[in-house]
Design an enzyme around this catalytic site. Structure first.
Site, mmCIF file in Angstrom:
data_model
loop_
_atom_site.group_PDB
_atom_site.id
_atom_site.type_symbol
_atom_site.label_atom_id
_atom_site.label_comp_id
_atom_site.label_asym_id
_atom_site.label_seq_id
_atom_site.Cartn_x
_atom_site.Cartn_y
_atom_site.Cartn_z
ATOM 1 N N CYS A 134 0.845 -1.290 -0.007
ATOM 2 C CA CYS A 134 -0.008 0.000 -0.081
ATOM 3 C C CYS A 134 0.917 1.282 -0.030
ATOM 4 O O CYS A 134 1.504 1.692 1.008
ATOM 5 C CB CYS A 134 -0.972 0.101 1.205
ATOM 6 S SG CYS A 134 -1.844 1.541 1.483
ATOM 7 N N CYS A 137 -0.285 4.026 2.336
ATOM 8 C CA CYS A 137 0.018 3.769 3.725
ATOM 9 C C CYS A 137 1.396 4.024 3.963
ATOM 10 O O CYS A 137 1.697 4.512 5.072
ATOM 11 C CB CYS A 137 -0.356 2.256 4.272
ATOM 12 S SG CYS A 137 -1.784 1.895 3.380
ATOM 13 N N ASP A 138 2.246 3.461 3.185
ATOM 14 C CA ASP A 138 3.708 3.571 3.452
ATOM 15 C C ASP A 138 4.643 4.326 2.620
ATOM 16 O O ASP A 138 5.905 4.386 3.065
ATOM 17 C CB ASP A 138 4.179 2.072 3.361
ATOM 18 C CG ASP A 138 3.583 0.960 4.241
ATOM 19 O OD1 ASP A 138 3.120 1.602 5.353
ATOM 20 O OD2 ASP A 138 3.266 0.035 3.915
#
Ligand code: NAP
Length: 310
Positions: A134, A137-138
């Protein structure tokens, strides 16, 4: 909570929320089960462009928050539990969660899908240590670093585009010569000066000790092996349906997606399915939302008006 309800809706992504809205307006006695946060895969997206009636570039997290608000405005109960067992008993469904048993006269399965793995040795150990599924997200952890995205679909191209604004260099590694992503995304991708698309290439292995430092690659045509030094690898090779709990009960296709008819009915005439866990020709928010509505109306017909076959 009661011991017997009309309808259990399992999954709080857009399909489950849409089903809940229609179930509420139809006056059904139901629960929505979602063990995590309302919004499903919306929570892993940055913007939503192709959803009818919203502005281009709408933040996916805003849409997810709006879904939660809709549930709260309609006073829809969300049970924050994961269903661990799903059984059919006569004309009812038995649901087990946290050692509790609930009986429902009907159910809608809207459990969505999760990221597919590459299945490489060390993939699990490197997850969170250079391997991610993701970018939203990261991606932040890879500011001004070199990363690669694997895959050739919409998700992979969107991830690469997102990362191209954060990272100094982004490789997109695809096993074939053509991307399957929609044309406008491809056009944008090829316009990015810090993105390099590596076609006909598969990842052979992950390199590193505590943390990923690169990947071994192989040209799928020539068989020639090579290596890429990387700080991060984003895997975007599609999704697997979250249907393990239903596998011996519902008819699934060879990939595990729930098979339904046009009214979203499964092989049991009091169980329906909607959204990404369902075998469907178009995996989009707009289709998930409409399938949720169809499933809830089908459930209403079954529960209150007798089942109407197509
Ligand atoms: P997808 O469309 O199924 O694409 C998966 C990609 O990964 C394909 O290019 C596939 O290669 C590749 N792949 C699969 N297994 C692999 C493996 N083991 N090793 C290397 N490559 C592998 O999945 P997705 O991109 O996640 O999209 C899922 C669905 O959501 C699609 O229907 C998509 O249209 C939709 N979606 C839409 C949007 C949007 O409209 N903006 C955004 C995201 C997702 P091959 O091409 O060779 O099969």
């Amino acid at each position: 909570m009661k011991e017997i309800i009309d309808l259990a809706i399992i999954g709080g992504g857009i399909a489950g929320v849409s089903a809940s809205v229609y179930a509420k307006r139809a006056g059904l006695d139901f629960c929505l089960f979602e063990p995590k946060v309302i919004g499903g895969q919306l929570l892993l997206m940055e913007t939503v462009d192709n959803y009818t009636g919203i502005s281009l570039g709408t933040k996916a997290s805003n849409l997810a928050a709006q879904l939660e608000k809709t549930l709260s405005d309609l006073q829809i109960e969300v049970v924050p539990e994961e269903i661990s067992k799903f059984e059919i008993s006569g004309k009812q469904v038995k649901l087990v969660f946290s050692e509790k048993l609930l009986i429902a006269n009907a159910a809608i399965i809207a459990t969505g899908a999760s990221f597919r793995k590459l299945g490489l040795p060390g993939e699990q150990e490197f997850t969170g240590r250079g391997v991610s599924y993701c970018a939203i997200c990261d991606g932040f952890f890879f500011k001004n670093k070199t990363v690669a995205v694997v895959g050739g679909g919409n998700s992979a191209v969107e991830e690469a585009l997102y990362l191209s604004n954060i990272c100094s260099k982004v490789y997109l590694i695809h096993r074939r010569k053509e991307l399957r992503a929609i044309e406008y995304l491809q056009k944008e991708l090829f316009s990015k000066s810090n993105v390099e698309v590596v076609f006909d290439t598969v990842i052979e292995g992950l390199k590193g000790t505590d943390y990923l430092v690169g990947v071994g690659i192989k040209n799928a045509i020539t068989g020639k092996s090579g290596a890429l030094s990387l700080n991060g690898l984003f895997i975007a090779v599609g999704v697997n349906p979250n249907t393990r709990v239903f596998k011996d009960i519902l008819s699934l296709d060879e990939s595990g997606f729930v098979v339904t008819d046009e009214e979203m009915k499964t092989n049991h005439n009091f169980v329906w399915s909607a959204g990404d866990c369902r075998k469907r020709p178009l995996r989009q928010l707009v289709t998930a939302s409409s399938e949720g509505a169809i499933a809830a109306v089908s459930a209403y017909k079954y529960l209150k008006g007798g089942y109407i076959s197509a």
